[in-house]
Design an enzyme around this catalytic site. Structure first.
Site, PDB file in Angstrom:
ATOM      1  N   HIS A   1       0.836  -1.205   0.000  1.00  9.97           N
ATOM      2  CA  HIS A   1       0.000   0.000   0.000  1.00  9.97           C
ATOM      3  C   HIS A   1       0.873   1.259   0.000  1.00  9.97           C
ATOM      4  O   HIS A   1       0.629   2.193  -0.779  1.00  9.97           O
ATOM      5  CB  HIS A   1      -0.900  -0.034   1.239  1.00  9.97           C
ATOM      6  CG  HIS A   1      -1.723   1.191   1.440  1.00  9.97           C
ATOM      7  ND1 HIS A   1      -3.062   1.279   1.097  1.00  9.97           N
ATOM      8  CD2 HIS A   1      -1.406   2.401   1.985  1.00  9.97           C
ATOM      9  CE1 HIS A   1      -3.513   2.482   1.399  1.00  9.97           C
ATOM     10  NE2 HIS A   1      -2.540   3.182   1.948  1.00  9.97           N
ATOM     11  N   GLU A   2       1.890   1.277   0.844  1.00  8.82           N
ATOM     12  CA  GLU A   2       2.752   2.466   0.930  1.00  8.82           C
ATOM     13  C   GLU A   2       3.617   2.622  -0.316  1.00  8.82           C
ATOM     14  O   GLU A   2       3.852   3.743  -0.782  1.00  8.82           O
ATOM     15  CB  GLU A   2       3.628   2.387   2.186  1.00  8.82           C
ATOM     16  CG  GLU A   2       2.842   2.314   3.495  1.00  8.82           C
ATOM     17  CD  GLU A   2       1.839   3.439   3.662  1.00  8.82           C
ATOM     18  OE1 GLU A   2       2.051   4.527   3.087  1.00  8.82           O
ATOM     19  OE2 GLU A   2       0.836   3.241   4.367  1.00  8.82           O
TER      20      GLU A   2
ATOM     21  N   HIS B   1       1.658   4.438  -2.846  1.00 10.12           N
ATOM     22  CA  HIS B   1       1.663   5.898  -2.699  1.00 10.12           C
ATOM     23  C   HIS B   1       2.922   6.509  -3.317  1.00 10.12           C
ATOM     24  O   HIS B   1       2.880   7.605  -3.889  1.00 10.12           O
ATOM     25  CB  HIS B   1       1.596   6.281  -1.221  1.00 10.12           C
ATOM     26  CG  HIS B   1       0.221   6.173  -0.630  1.00 10.12           C
ATOM     27  ND1 HIS B   1      -0.894   6.728  -1.221  1.00 10.12           N
ATOM     28  CD2 HIS B   1      -0.219   5.589   0.524  1.00 10.12           C
ATOM     29  CE1 HIS B   1      -1.954   6.487  -0.477  1.00 10.12           C
ATOM     30  NE2 HIS B   1      -1.582   5.801   0.588  1.00 10.12           N
TER      31      HIS B   1
ATOM     32  N   GLU C   1      -6.522   6.430  -1.026  1.00  6.58           N
ATOM     33  CA  GLU C   1      -6.354   5.239  -0.205  1.00  6.58           C
ATOM     34  C   GLU C   1      -6.886   4.002  -0.922  1.00  6.58           C
ATOM     35  O   GLU C   1      -6.284   2.927  -0.861  1.00  6.58           O
ATOM     36  CB  GLU C   1      -7.062   5.420   1.144  1.00  6.58           C
ATOM     37  CG  GLU C   1      -6.476   6.523   2.011  1.00  6.58           C
ATOM     38  CD  GLU C   1      -4.993   6.329   2.260  1.00  6.58           C
ATOM     39  OE1 GLU C   1      -4.589   5.196   2.584  1.00  6.58           O
ATOM     40  OE2 GLU C   1      -4.240   7.304   2.129  1.00  6.58           O
TER      41      GLU C   1
END
Length: 636
Positions: free
Chosen positions: A195-196, A199, A273
């Protein structure tokens, strides 16, 4: 995830951020202006850089406060007051924001991690939990085609949370809380890290840092107001009383800025998100891990206790602040956990709320709307995470430890260049260069690492580079310059420059050298740049002249320069290539996307990928701050 569409979306959000920031600043200026009129009245005036009427004993400010509520409408518009208020307040906000953004641009995401109490994780750590985290970050970075970010641990935070920050993929960091590190298993940790990483590669991490800078300026007035109120408590007198009144106004106005700042963060953050969750599932192919991490976070909490958590709340993996107000939904920077799990598992919200099982169904991932091509920019490889895991599993324990140290990382980088020389006399010359720049022990380590690379084959070259670069970025500037000088000497040791050497030298320069200076762009200049880079890539494919020209025409059709002539090899000099990449890096995202698509077509034209093509594609992508998942060369 389409990288360039994500970049375009991030730029669009940046424009909205500027618009909301300008609106908030205008409202703050208006509020301060009205406060000045209320406090000082129509007879007050600005003298020099300050208000002087309040210090005049004849002004009788206290007695006039009631009368000033009856100011006529004409008295509300005083251009002199408004001009000075706009100049002072707007200048203070803009100056504070630019100062914060300048700080962030120099230090990258590590500045935010340290401000939140983060401890940089030593890459040679032997602590089991920390070692596991580093391994997950490394394998996800190799799979995504970016250098492994620096890793931080927030030791004092027991909530389950994490964040990524950085202006570019090469200066990004990933930070996790002690609670996340201790409670999540490997699959869950992999889902959070994925997930990070999402980003980082989508440009969200850069936008998030800019948002911190913008909000810092808005909150700057509150800080000034609190300072004025503290000064009132240390002394009396009319001047201190005036300062206290002004402090009250600034705190109140700053609160207005904080209100709008929270709305800005919430509006920009929520949809991103979902996109980062999608990226994680795409790369890990394991929705169970991410869904399980979200459920763990829902059970144990995601609260971040640090005083600066509000400033960075939009960076976190989950909602890091406790919100009690009726407007908590308006200010929330993250979607509800249940909604995120519902998208991951491709099921209904009601089913998620009733479910007691932490695991998602593998079949749901195949049907989930978060599925799709990896980055969708033509540089993807099948199952890149499997490839990354296989490389790390095959890395000898001693080599794995060494590459996480500065000397080991230097040995790995030099070995990538050392392995290019086939003749013993050239290798001996390179060994002497390394010994002169560093020491004979490092020269021997380079020889051993080069032998290991030759045995492993070309598929190990780029993953080893991805492991070594983050360590070298932590060197002091003089050490970075020494590394670049030694690498350039190794490249020129045999009197010629191979395409692989050119690619590796450019990657090193881009990662360790000074920032590129902006250059002017003209379409005719870009046409020459694109033609040179495509020709260079095609020559790396070792095609005959007819096939090379056919590949060039096919690739060029994807650019606006379909009639550009095919450059001769003699025109493809290193300085020309560097300049061309610098130019294209400043072009619009859609132009860069078409360029990389053309590069992909050129590399695949003959149905195989050479080592030089693979490394040149990585050099091109890194110059454009674009992730490049492994495009594997054909095994020899």
């Amino acid at each position: 995830m389409d990288f360039f569409n994500a970049q375009t979306r991030a730029r669009r959000n940046s424009r909205w951020l500027v618009l909301w920031f300008a609106l908030a600043v205008c409202l703050i200026i208006l509020a301060v202006y009205l406060g000045v009129l209320l406090l000082f009245g129509p007879q007050a005036h600005f003298s020099g850089m300050g208000v002087t009427a309040i210090t005049d004993p004849e002004s009788r400010v206290t007695g006039r406060l009631a009368r000033q509520a009856a100011l006529d409408w004409a008295g509300l518009l005083n251009w002199k007051y408004l001009a000075w208020t706009a100049l002072l307040v707007g200048g203070a906000i803009a100056g504070a924001s630019f100062w914060k953004i300048f700080q962030i641009s120099r230090k990258g995401g590590s500045l935010i991690a340290v401000e939140l109490g983060g401890r940089p994780l030593a890459r040679e750590t032997t602590v089991i939990e920390e070692r596991r985290l580093l391994n997950v970050v490394e394998e996800m970075s190799i799979a995504a085609g970016i250098p492994a970010p620096e890793v931080f641990v927030l030791d004092k935070e027991e909530g389950l949370n994490a964040f990524a920050a950085g202006m570019r993929p090469t200066d990004s960091v990933i930070a996790v809380t002690r609670g996340l590190l201790g409670h999540c298993d490997r699959d869950q940790l992999q889902g959070v890290v994925g997930h990070e990483i999402g980003h980082i590669v989508s440009g969200d991490a850069r936008l998030n840092l800019r948002l911190i800078g913008v909000l810092f300026g808005i909150l700057f007035l509150t800080s000034i107001g609190r300072g004025l109120l503290r000064s009132r408590s240390r002394g009396g007198g009319k001047s201190q009383g005036a300062a206290a009144l002004l402090g009250v106004v600034l705190v109140a106005v700053g609160s207005i800025g904080l209100f709008f700042g929270k709305i800005i963060k919430a509006a920009i953050s929520r949809e991103r998100e979902y996109l980062a969750d999608a990226f994680s599932v795409q790369f890990t192919r394991n929705p169970d891990g991410l869904a399980g991490a979200l459920r763990m976070m829902g059970g144990f909490g995601a609260r971040v206790e640090h005083p600066k958590a509000e400033e960075a709340s939009h960076l976190f993996f989950g909602e890091g602040l406790r919100r009690f107000s009726l407007f908590s939904g308006l200010f929330a920077t993250h979607p509800p956990i249940e909604a995120r799990i519902a998208r991951i598992e491709n099921t209904t919200l009601a089913k998620v709320q009733k479910s007691a099982k932490p695991a998602a169904r593998a079949a749901a991932a195949a049907k989930s709307p978060v599925g799709g091509g990896l980055l969708d920019i033509g540089l993807d490889a099948p199952e890149p995470l499997v490839y990354a895991q296989a490389f790390l599993a095959g890395l000898p324990a001693e080599a794995g430890r060494d590459v996480h140290t500065p000397k080991g990382a230097l040995a790995a980088i030099y070995a990538l260049l050392f392995a290019q020389a086939g003749a013993p006399e050239i290798q001996e010359k390179q060994r002497a260069i390394i010994a002169a720049a560093h020491d004979s022990a490092l020269a021997q380590n380079v020889r051993d690492c080069a032998a290991w690379l030759m045995a492993r084959g070309p598929r190990s070259r780029l993953p080893l580079l991805d492991l070594a670069l983050p360590v070298l970025r932590g060197l002091a500037d003089p050490e970075k310059r020494r590394c670049l000088a030694c690498a350039n000497a190794l490249v020129r040791a045999d009197g010629r420059l191979s395409l692989s050497e050119l690619a590796l030298a450019h990657i090193l320069k881009n990662a360790l050298g000074p920032p590129r200076a902006p250059r002017g762009l003209r379409m005719e200049r870009l046409a020459t740049d694109v033609a040179c880079l495509l020709a260079l890539l095609i020559h790396a494919g070792e095609m005959d002249d007819a096939a090379a020209r056919a590949a060039y025409r096919e690739a060029l059709a994807l650019t606006p320069f379909g009639d550009a002539p095919f450059p001769e090899k003699s025109a493809l000099r290193p300085e020309t290539i560097d300049l061309a990449l610098d130019h294209i890096a400043q072009a619009a995202p859609r132009f860069r996307q078409n360029f990389l698509a053309a590069c992909d077509v050129a590399a695949r034209h003959d149905g195989k990928i050479t080592v030089a093509e693979s490394e040149l594609l990585r050099a091109f992508a890194q110059s454009l701050d674009c992730p490049a998942p492994p495009l594997l060369p054909d095994a020899a």
